[in-house]
Design an enzyme around this catalytic site. Structure first.
Site, mmCIF file in Angstrom:
data_model
loop_
_atom_site.group_PDB
_atom_site.id
_atom_site.type_symbol
_atom_site.label_atom_id
_atom_site.label_comp_id
_atom_site.label_asym_id
_atom_site.label_seq_id
_atom_site.Cartn_x
_atom_site.Cartn_y
_atom_site.Cartn_z
ATOM 1 N N PRO A 86 45.875 -1.160 -19.792
ATOM 2 C CA PRO A 86 45.532 0.009 -21.019
ATOM 3 C C PRO A 86 45.266 -0.726 -21.973
ATOM 4 O O PRO A 86 44.653 0.326 -22.842
ATOM 5 C CB PRO A 86 47.132 -1.264 -21.561
ATOM 6 C CG PRO A 86 47.885 -1.911 -21.347
ATOM 7 C CD PRO A 86 47.392 -2.593 -19.829
ATOM 8 N N GLU A 113 52.438 -10.149 -17.812
ATOM 9 C CA GLU A 113 51.833 -9.961 -18.639
ATOM 10 C C GLU A 113 50.185 -9.615 -18.845
ATOM 11 O O GLU A 113 49.939 -8.579 -20.461
ATOM 12 C CB GLU A 113 51.713 -10.759 -19.933
ATOM 13 C CG GLU A 113 52.942 -11.920 -20.500
ATOM 14 C CD GLU A 113 53.634 -11.093 -21.379
ATOM 15 O OE1 GLU A 113 52.849 -10.391 -22.561
ATOM 16 O OE2 GLU A 113 55.067 -10.427 -20.738
ATOM 17 N N ARG A 150 47.230 16.960 -6.518
ATOM 18 C CA ARG A 150 47.782 18.477 -6.184
ATOM 19 C C ARG A 150 46.029 19.361 -6.885
ATOM 20 O O ARG A 150 45.647 20.365 -6.870
ATOM 21 C CB ARG A 150 48.153 18.490 -8.005
ATOM 22 C CG ARG A 150 47.601 18.261 -9.150
ATOM 23 C CD ARG A 150 48.819 18.019 -10.394
ATOM 24 N NE ARG A 150 48.650 19.851 -10.803
ATOM 25 C CZ ARG A 150 47.870 20.713 -10.923
ATOM 26 N NH1 ARG A 150 46.902 19.729 -11.944
ATOM 27 N NH2 ARG A 150 48.478 21.460 -11.432
ATOM 28 N N ASP A 164 44.176 24.683 -15.502
ATOM 29 C CA ASP A 164 44.499 23.454 -15.883
ATOM 30 C C ASP A 164 43.773 22.806 -17.266
ATOM 31 O O ASP A 164 42.241 22.397 -16.810
ATOM 32 C CB ASP A 164 44.209 21.960 -14.854
ATOM 33 C CG ASP A 164 45.945 22.880 -14.166
ATOM 34 O OD1 ASP A 164 46.206 23.268 -14.142
ATOM 35 O OD2 ASP A 164 45.667 21.588 -13.348
#
Ligand code: ADE
Length: 243
Positions: A86, A113, A150, A164
């Site tokens: 993150p 963690e 993709r 896209d």
């Protein structure tokens, strides 16, 4: 393209690589997967891969003496190594495009963690798929792989993609676990002296430093405490001193 995935939960990938467009791309030889269980790099009797944080705190931290050798043993000079976290740069389509041009990528999935901070020195990139915390990097690695595959030639019709397009508002401070020294890199001494006041202040300061460096947008409307303002001044002085 070759995609290597370092994980503690290899079975999570069975369905992902065995279905749909990803399976077809694999069968056509457009992409090759290698799913690697890094628990195999643990030598102790119970195959532990994590340990408690230095200086205390909740949860467990992935050990550098397991993950770093697993990264080294499975990569070569042209392997682009990506840590799913993150705290990484926010994933966007332009990054998928950039990654789809690589010959070989390795995606490292943490669990529990966090990782020992020193692991960061052994990767080329850190990617977050959004401002939320998953229980591990596996789903995030699938998001990355899927969006990259993709874009590969012939995985899907070209026309299909031609058009896209966090607790206290700060990033987490650096985490460390044993060994205290690994590969010449040492855990900061403040985390080993047991002084909780010093540790709390160090953590807040390093959180501010990381957030300032990596996600200044998170600080835009922040109401700083007096202590945070003092720490920001200290950081600024340190950085000015480095120039
Ligand atoms: N691991 C845990 N949460 C994550 C996120 N948001 N992105 C990438 N890896 C993660």
């Amino acid at each position: 393209m070759k995609i290597k995935i370092l994980t503690l939960f290899p079975n999570m990938f069975n369905e992902f690589i065995g279905e749909s467009i990803i399976k077809r791309a694999k069968d056509k030889g457009i992409v090759e997967f290698e799913i690697i269980d890094f628990r195999l790099w643990s030598n102790d009797k119970h195959h532990h891969v994590d340990d408690t944080p230095c200086s205390g705190g909740a949860g467990m931290v992935l050990r550098p003496d397991i993950l770093i050798p697993a990264i080294k043993d499975n990569s070569c000079s042209n392997t682009y190594k990506i840590l799913m976290t993150p705290q990484g740069r926010l994933y966007k389509q332009n990054i998928a495009e950039e990654l789809s041009k690589k010959d070989e990528i390795m995606i490292i999935c943490g669990h529990y963690e966090g990782f020992d901070e020193r692991i960061r020195d052994y990767v080329d990139d850190e990617i977050s798929i959004g401002d939320y915390v998953l229980t591990g990097g596996e789903l995030a690695s699938m998001v990355l792989s899927d969006s990259i595959i993709r874009l590969l030639n012939d995985a899907i019709k070209k026309e299909s993609h031609e058009d896209d397009s966090f607790q206290n508002g700060l990033l987490e401070y650096p985490q460390y676990t044993r060994p205290i020294e690994y590969d010449g890199k040492v855990v900061p001494s403040v985390l080993l002296n047991g002084n909780h006041k010093d540790i709390r202040r160090w953590r807040l300061k390093e959180s501010l430093r990381k957030t300032l460096k990596r996600r200044p947008d998170l600080l835009t409307n922040r109401k700083y405490t007096k202590e945070e303002l003092e720490l920001l001044d200290e950081i600024k002085e340190e950085e000015d001193g480095e120039k």
